[in-house]
Design an enzyme around this catalytic site. Structure first.
Site, short mmCIF file in Angstrom:
data_model
loop_
_atom_site.label_atom_id
_atom_site.label_comp_id
_atom_site.label_asym_id
_atom_site.label_seq_id
_atom_site.Cartn_x
_atom_site.Cartn_y
_atom_site.Cartn_z
N ASP A 1 0.84 -1.21 0.00
CA ASP A 1 0.00 0.00 0.00
C ASP A 1 0.87 1.26 0.00
OD1 ASP A 1 -2.29 1.46 0.03
OD2 ASP A 1 -2.84 1.00 2.11
N ASN B 1 -10.54 -2.93 -6.11
CA ASN B 1 -9.80 -1.96 -6.94
C ASN B 1 -10.55 -1.58 -8.22
OD1 ASN B 1 -6.48 -3.18 -6.07
ND2 ASN B 1 -7.62 -1.47 -5.22
#
Ligand code: FPP
Length: 251
Positions: A31, A79
């Site tokens: 991330d 996503n």
């Protein structure tokens, strides 16, 4: 559930001299690519590009440290909610990564495995992924698991659906359902238990990643943004893991 303990680090192979416990299976939520780019006034894609480089370095480092399985969360089922242009950029990076790195990974003895519904990607990407899996299927030195269009709740739901179907056709009695029954239906079936789950960028969530598999994993959250995570960061994480006292619910 029996978890085979993480084994001792081979000092000669790692050069760490730590003599600690090396996790057999490490997973990473990579991330912070967007923030890395933003802080430099660059487009998000620049962060993802650097993120791919970090992933390549970490795969190499994991092999050198003696980690058997490295699982990377490259694209979550959530996503899809990103702008279409960013999804297209990520797919192009994935295409490029496979084309550029497949032979090297194969030569390093790495077996590539994918978890998640990658069949939903464009057909040429699916073909590339299938080729990478087939090309490395016989490799045994280490396994790189890439989570693509992966979501843990969906994975567990699918497992439950398959078990229910087995019960419905009389092949399985509800009384015989154990945690192994569920585990056998997960996409990670056959991999060693997850020992260490790392998330970069300061976020402290699992975000629908390996929820079942993380039952006894050590969790490690670092503020380092993924593009800055390198071989040394992984080594530090392994050293911290080696200090942890894993009791699996015992004393
Ligand atoms: C998180 O950054 C990262 C992703 C969405 C996944 C992209 C991963 C890579 C490019 C590495 C890919 C590796 C392989 C093996 C294909 P973010 O965009 O969520 O960052 P932010 O939270 O700072 O916006």
């Amino acid at each position: 559930m029996t978890a085979k303990p993480a084994r001792s680090v081979n000092d000669a192979a790692t050069g760490t001299g730590s003599g600690g416990n090396c996790p057999r299976h490490v997973a990473i939520i990579m991330d912070g690519n967007g923030r890395w780019a933003q802080r430099r006034g660059l487009p998000r894609i620049a962060g993802h590009r650097k993120g791919i480089e970090a992933a390549r370095e970490v795969v190499k480092a994991a092999g050198a440290l003696g980690i058997e399985v490295l699982t990377l969360y490259a694209f979550s089922s959530e996503n899809w909610s990103r702008p279409a242009s960013e999804i297209a950029d990520l797919m192009n990076l994935l295409r490029r990564f496979i084309r550029k790195e497949l032979e090297a990974l194969a030569g390093e003895g790495i077996r590539i495995r994918v978890i998640g519904n990658y069949q939903a990607f464009e057909s040429d990407v699916v073909e590339l992924i299938d080729r990478a899996i087939a090309r490395t299927a016989d490799n045994r030195k280490a396994t790189l698991v890439v989570a693509l269009n992966y979501g843990s709740q969906f994975e567990i739901t699918e497992a439950v659906r398959k078990i229910a179907a087995d019960v419905q056709r009389g092949a399985l009695s509800p009384d015989d359902i154990t945690d192994q029954t569920v585990e056998a239906q997960l996409s990670t079936h056959g991999l060693p238990p997850l020992d260490l789950l790392i998330r970069t960028s300061g976020e402290k969530r699992l975000s629908n990643f390996l929820l079942w598999q993380a039952a006894y994993a050590e969790l490690l959250f670092t503020d380092t943004l993924w593009p800055d995570f390198d071989a040394d960061s992984l080594k530090q994480a392994i050293e911290e893991f080696a200090q942890r006292d894993r009791r699996y619910g015992g004393l």
